[in-house]
Design a protein around this motif. Structure first.
Motif, PDB file in Angstrom:
ATOM      1  N   LEU A 391    -123.977 -20.022   7.501  1.00  0.00           N
ATOM      2  CA  LEU A 391    -123.964 -19.419   6.171  1.00  0.00           C
ATOM      3  C   LEU A 391    -122.621 -19.639   5.472  1.00  0.00           C
ATOM      4  O   LEU A 391    -122.568 -19.969   4.285  1.00  0.00           O
ATOM      5  CB  LEU A 391    -124.260 -17.922   6.269  1.00  0.00           C
ATOM      6  N   TYR A 403    -131.300 -19.572   1.960  1.00  0.00           N
ATOM      7  CA  TYR A 403    -132.206 -18.810   2.828  1.00  0.00           C
ATOM      8  C   TYR A 403    -133.328 -19.701   3.358  1.00  0.00           C
ATOM      9  O   TYR A 403    -133.623 -19.710   4.562  1.00  0.00           O
ATOM     10  CB  TYR A 403    -132.792 -17.624   2.063  1.00  0.00           C
ATOM     11  N   ASP A 404    -133.958 -20.470   2.454  1.00  0.00           N
ATOM     12  CA  ASP A 404    -135.068 -21.338   2.876  1.00  0.00           C
ATOM     13  C   ASP A 404    -134.600 -22.373   3.897  1.00  0.00           C
ATOM     14  O   ASP A 404    -135.295 -22.659   4.882  1.00  0.00           O
ATOM     15  CB  ASP A 404    -135.675 -22.051   1.658  1.00  0.00           C
TER      16      ASP A 404
END
Length: 446
Positions: A391, A403-404
């Motif tokens: 992240l 996120y995907d």
């Protein structure tokens, strides 16, 4: 009560020098009678260095000298000195050494005796944990049936030992066992090494040569690191597995052999098949049956028999008789992750025996693995340790749809592992993941 240090010297100035440098709580004593496990200071400049040998049998001996010759230091160490320090003695260095000696002496008060010979193992892998018992039972069954076997496991787990055991327990015992290291032989030479060649078939072929498959006739051929086999050769190997026949390079005469094929890999072959790096038909040919060797970190109950086994194998290389290990030594080994598995453990035991300063192996001989000791983590902490850096990197690069992409990466890794675990059984994989089979198929196609 002061900690007594027994001083062996004929030089009165040394006692005066040491008295001024000793930390509080220590005192120097004459060598009238040296109690077992006393700290001994030994003056190399006024005493024979050979005297260290007897004293070091039951005591940590620190040798002292004014000379800066390597011969003096090496001679003292060869006789069993724990450490050699130069005069004049520095107070800070002396304090650190004494702290270490006290810790060392304390550690060897709690030991595990291993003087009795280790019983001969009944299985190719040493250990008695339930997971190893299952491996041994499967090994015994597969040795009695003539089917190809794929041995899987991380590097250093003992895959070749398993392959050899299958051959030895089978009806092919005493017949050739030929190892083909697919990672070590250059791609340009691998075909000629496998199938052999005729004289004049290529530059340098001044005489005919039998290939490994012909040499293995009647016995077993073991393809180690089969995942490294080049695609260009996989088709030819597949034909051999189907027919047990092949043509030597430059020959028009087909040869027939009778060999059992055992393969091993530390790679995820099912993932390589999906990526187009390994032929699917060959994959199914070599993995008619499989044996998975567990990594050492999953075999905590096997550490004592493994240490005992390697201690028996290498104790003759020690400077003094090795009677066993300290409990702290065992605890430190168990807390380590062992990425190199059994091979790494064996090398560390050999090193500890070579560096041992007492009759028991201690953590003081394991400083090489200190930085890699594993800290226990919960499953949640382990996942977070993998996700958070991903992240951070994505945010720094100002990527979109983080996120995907993250969920996609997790899905991909989870599906690859679970399908490998279930040997591509999608129904079982879906059951373990708690999803229906249709959802699993959609994820695989997506």
């Amino acid at each position: 009560m002061a900690e007594k240090i027994v001083l062996y010297t004929k030089d009165r100035s040394l006692k005066k020098e040491l008295s001024g440098q000793l930390p509080r709580g220590y005192s120097l004593e004459r060598p009238d009678k040296t109690p077992v496990q006393s700290i001994v200071f030994y003056d190399l400049d006024s005493m024979r260095s050979g005297g260290i040998k007897e004293l070091s049998e039951n005591n940590p001996v620190v040798a002292l000298t004014k000379h800066r010759h390597t011969e003096t230091v090496m001679e003292a160490v060869s006789y069993g000195a724990y450490e050699v320090i130069q005069r004049p003695v520095k107070k800070d260095s002396l304090a650190r050494l004494l702290d270490e000696l006290i810790s060392f002496r304390q550690e060897i008060t709690e030991t595990i005796d291993m003087t009795d010979p280790f019983p001969a193992p009944t299985c190719a892998i040493v250990g008695n944990s339930p997971i190893i018992m299952d491996v041994c039972k499967k090994l015994a069954r597969l040795s009695q049936v003539e089917v190809p076997v794929l041995v899987t496991g991380e590097t250093g787990t003992g895959k070749e030992l398993i392959a050899e055991a299958i051959a030895q327990l089978s009806s092919r015992f005493g017949k050739p066992f030929v190892v083909v290291n697919c990672a070590a032989v250059p791609e340009a030479l691998l075909e000629s090494e496998l199938f052999g060649f005729e004289k004049g078939s290529f530059t340098g072929a001044v005489a005919p040569k039998e290939g490994m498959l012909k040499i293995a006739d009647g016995g077993c051929v073991f393809f180690d690191e089969v995942g490294e086999l080049p695609l260009s050769l996989q088709g030819k190997l597949l034909r051999f597995l189907q027919t047990q026949t092949f043509y030597p390079i430059g020959s028009t005469k087909e040869l027939q052999v009778d060999v059992r094929v055992i393969s091993a890999t530390n790679r995820n072959l099912s993932a390589m098949v999906r990526e187009g790096k390994f032929r699917e038909d060959l994959y199914h040919r070599i993995r008619v049956t499989t044996i998975e060797i567990p990594p050492l970190r999953e075999r905590k109950k096997d550490f004592i028999p493994l240490i005992h086994f390697f201690l028996d194998r290498y104790r003759h290389t020690a400077q003094r008789q090795i009677k066993g290990i300290s409990k702290a030594f065992l605890k430190k080994l168990v807390s380590y992750d062992w990425p190199g598995n059994i091979r790494e453990l064996e090398n560390n035991i050999r090193s500890a025996i070579a560096l041992s300063k007492a009759h028991y192996l201690t953590t003081f001989e394991l400083k090489g693995i200190e930085a890699h000791v594993r800290q226990a983590q919960t499953p949640e902490e382990t996942i977070a340790a993998a996700v958070v850096p991903y992240l951070k990197n994505a945010i720094e690069k100002k990527e979109k749809n983080i996120y995907d992409r993250l969920i996609g990466e997790i899905d991909r890794a989870a599906l690859q592992y679970i399908l490998s675990h279930t040997h591509d059984n999608q129904s079982e994989a879906a059951r373990l993941l708690g999803i229906n089979r249709l959802t699993l198929r959609k994820k695989l196609q997506g």
